[in-house]
Enzyme design. Structure first.
Site, PDB file in Angstrom:
ATOM      1  N   CYS A   1      42.274 -18.819  48.548  1.00 49.29           N
ATOM      2  CA  CYS A   1      43.451 -19.320  49.273  1.00 49.29           C
ATOM      3  C   CYS A   1      44.385 -18.154  49.623  1.00 49.29           C
ATOM      4  CB  CYS A   1      44.189 -20.365  48.439  1.00 49.29           C
ATOM      5  SG  CYS A   1      45.112 -19.667  47.048  1.00 49.29           S
TER       6      CYS A   1
ATOM      7  N   CYS B   1      45.677 -16.164  46.575  1.00 46.39           N
ATOM      8  CA  CYS B   1      44.673 -15.312  45.932  1.00 46.39           C
ATOM      9  C   CYS B   1      44.298 -14.126  46.815  1.00 46.39           C
ATOM     10  CB  CYS B   1      43.456 -16.144  45.544  1.00 46.39           C
ATOM     11  SG  CYS B   1      43.848 -17.303  44.216  1.00 46.39           S
TER      12      CYS B   1
ATOM     13  N   GLU C   1      40.877 -16.608  40.539  1.00 46.59           N
ATOM     14  CA  GLU C   1      40.998 -15.228  41.013  1.00 46.59           C
ATOM     15  C   GLU C   1      42.217 -14.533  40.397  1.00 46.59           C
ATOM     16  OE1 GLU C   1      40.733 -18.062  42.781  1.00 46.59           O
ATOM     17  OE2 GLU C   1      40.023 -17.684  44.808  1.00 46.59           O
TER      18      GLU C   1
ATOM     19  N   HIS D   1      44.917 -19.973  39.308  1.00 45.52           N
ATOM     20  CA  HIS D   1      43.613 -20.007  39.968  1.00 45.52           C
ATOM     21  C   HIS D   1      42.692 -18.985  39.312  1.00 45.52           C
ATOM     22  CE1 HIS D   1      44.828 -21.943  44.099  1.00 45.52           C
ATOM     23  NE2 HIS D   1      45.269 -22.634  43.061  1.00 45.52           N
TER      24      HIS D   1
END
Lengths: 162, 162
Positions: A87, A90, A59, A57
């Protein structure tokens, strides 16, 4: 130096720029930058499908790069900007890295852990808390996601998330 | 083929073996293996201090390696073994990777997200759930952590976590 609100818009625009890089690669368009002392020290954009790795992801990529840039797993005094609410994974990484402040664009009702499914920024049982600002460039953030999923529905992209 | 309980002990012993690798490197001793069809497809151990990267927990490393091994971010049909209850970040990664089953040794009262602080394996709002078995080789898992923190108190190691 700009004031905080101007800075937040400026850095969210950068995060959105990286989100568009993800879009061009047929990834769900999420981008992130990490800022310390008014300077961007790292960025990332979603590469989960391209890399075929569940953790890639925006992040996480930005956090790992920031740790490398500072030579420290503690990202003290930093702000993370991301166009979509992070999420669980993260947010967990944000907590692990001791990030001081998180700014995001639009909520993620299905997966968001900063107001949607959970309120993890404000769990006093944890050894770290951070301040939160939601809704910066919200409309632009929503539109980018809408454009992406509209493109999928038209069959131009073959992608799903998460 | 061994039965499930025997397999769980066997694979937890492997996770503990990797946890001891972390210990030797002066890291909090946490190790993980990921198993599919009774075969270990990846392993990891905590390298947060050594790498100076906040995300380098045993589980994250094992998950990323498993994705590479299978060429897929979906780790369908896999079981993750880890000697200590995973934190929020690692449970988030387990959810992202669609791991089917998690087996851990001892609880982590401060950071654990599978029974201690949160019960994330059983949140029906999420798009994925997994089965959980806690307490396999619990005493050995507790003793390994106790030995590590005793060594720190004696000044033999300079380390903290998380």
């Amino acid at each position: 130096m700009k004031n905080d609100a101007e800075n937040d818009i400026l850095f969210m625009c950068k995060a959105l720029k990286f989100a568009r890089e993800a879009f061009r690669r047929m990834e769900v368009p999420i981008g992130a930058v990490i800022v310390k002392d008014d300077n961007i020290i790292s960025h990332g954009y979603n590469l989960k499908e391209r890399k075929r790795i569940a953790t890639k992801h925006a992040e996480i990529i930005a956090i790992e790069r920031a740790c490398k840039a500072l030579g420290n797993w503690r990202l003290t005094g930093t702000t993370l900007y991301v166009n979509v609410e992070p999420c669980i994974m993260c947010v967990g990484a944000i907590l692990q890295a001791r990030i001081q402040r998180v700014v995001f664009g639009c909520n993620d009702d299905k997966f968001g852990a900063l107001g949607s499914l959970y309120d993890m920024h404000d769990d006093k049982r944890l050894n770290h808390n951070f301040t939160l600002k939601a809704g910066v460039m919200r409309q632009e953030s929503i539109k980018l996601l809408q454009d992406f999923f509209a493109a999928i529905r038209k069959g131009r992209l073959d992608c799903n998330r998460p």
